[in-house]
Design a protein around this motif. Structure first.
Motif, PDB file in Angstrom:
ATOM      1  N   THR A  86      99.227  38.508   9.773  1.00 53.00           N
ATOM      2  CA  THR A  86      98.690  38.027  11.040  1.00 53.00           C
ATOM      3  C   THR A  86      99.502  36.907  11.685  1.00 53.00           C
ATOM      4  N   LEU A 129     101.387  37.304  15.349  1.00 54.92           N
ATOM      5  CA  LEU A 129     101.008  36.441  16.470  1.00 54.92           C
ATOM      6  C   LEU A 129     102.204  35.630  16.967  1.00 54.92           C
ATOM      7  N   ALA A 155     104.322  37.973  19.032  1.00 49.09           N
ATOM      8  CA  ALA A 155     103.724  38.200  20.353  1.00 49.09           C
ATOM      9  C   ALA A 155     103.956  37.003  21.272  1.00 49.09           C
ATOM     10  N   HIS A 205     106.365  42.292  24.958  1.00 47.05           N
ATOM     11  CA  HIS A 205     104.990  41.819  24.788  1.00 47.05           C
ATOM     12  C   HIS A 205     104.007  42.950  25.068  1.00 47.05           C
ATOM     13  N   VAL A 241     101.294  44.482  22.371  1.00 47.44           N
ATOM     14  CA  VAL A 241      99.873  44.475  22.751  1.00 47.44           C
ATOM     15  C   VAL A 241      99.336  45.900  22.819  1.00 47.44           C
ATOM     16  N   VAL A 258      96.453  41.091  18.401  1.00 45.93           N
ATOM     17  CA  VAL A 258      97.097  40.224  19.392  1.00 45.93           C
ATOM     18  C   VAL A 258      96.162  39.986  20.572  1.00 45.93           C
ATOM     19  N   TRP A 286      93.450  37.575  19.596  1.00 44.26           N
ATOM     20  CA  TRP A 286      93.968  36.210  19.514  1.00 44.26           C
ATOM     21  C   TRP A 286      94.163  35.629  20.910  1.00 44.26           C
ATOM     22  N   GLU A 287      94.741  36.421  21.825  1.00 51.87           N
ATOM     23  CA  GLU A 287      95.001  35.920  23.174  1.00 51.87           C
ATOM     24  C   GLU A 287      93.704  35.632  23.924  1.00 51.87           C
TER      25      GLU A 287
END
Length: 132
Positions: free
Chosen positions: A41, A45, A48, A59, A63, A72, A75-76
């Motif tokens: 992870t 991340l 990304a 990107h 994604v 991703v 997380w975003e």
């Protein structure tokens, strides 16, 4: 010979470095899927984030990836991981490190290295913010 302005060169160098670091992080993240103690992870991340700054195309690819994309995007959106995912990550790393240590019985140096790498991986994952 045409001279490239200094700012263009520094931006090109920055972009190349970010893409390189992102590619390396993605490679380490994918290795983390099969290597005990190496977390997936954080590296995905990081990749990304590097790609977001350097290459919108890369990107979008990470994604849009069916395996990595949900991690991703989550997380975003939240800047944290669900507690369940953290527990699964730490638990699977612990299991794999344990199996590897057992497999390398009689090689204490290698066993110690595996345990140290596993602890480092668990600490890295444990430091990621969590949410319910």
């Amino acid at each position: 010979m045409r001279r490239i302005p200094r700012t263009s060169r520094s931006l090109a160098l920055r972009k190349a470095l970010l893409i390189g670091v992102g590619g390396l992080a993605l490679g380490l993240g994918l290795l983390g899927v099969v290597l005990p103690g190496l977390p997936t992870t954080p590296f995905v991340l990081l990749a990304a984030a590097c790609f977001a700054k350097a290459s919108p195309r890369l990107h979008r690819r990470i994604v849009g990836n069916p395996l990595l994309g949900p991690m991703v995007r989550d997380w975003e959106a939240h800047r944290s991981l669900p507690v369940k995912i953290k527990l699964i990550a730490i638990g699977s790393m612990t299991l794999m490190v344990g199996l590897s240590v057992w497999h390398f019985a009689g090689r204490p140096g290698l066993q110690a290295a595996l345990v140290v790498l596993g602890v480092i991986g668990a600490v890295v994952v444990g430091r990621i913010p969590a949410r319910r």
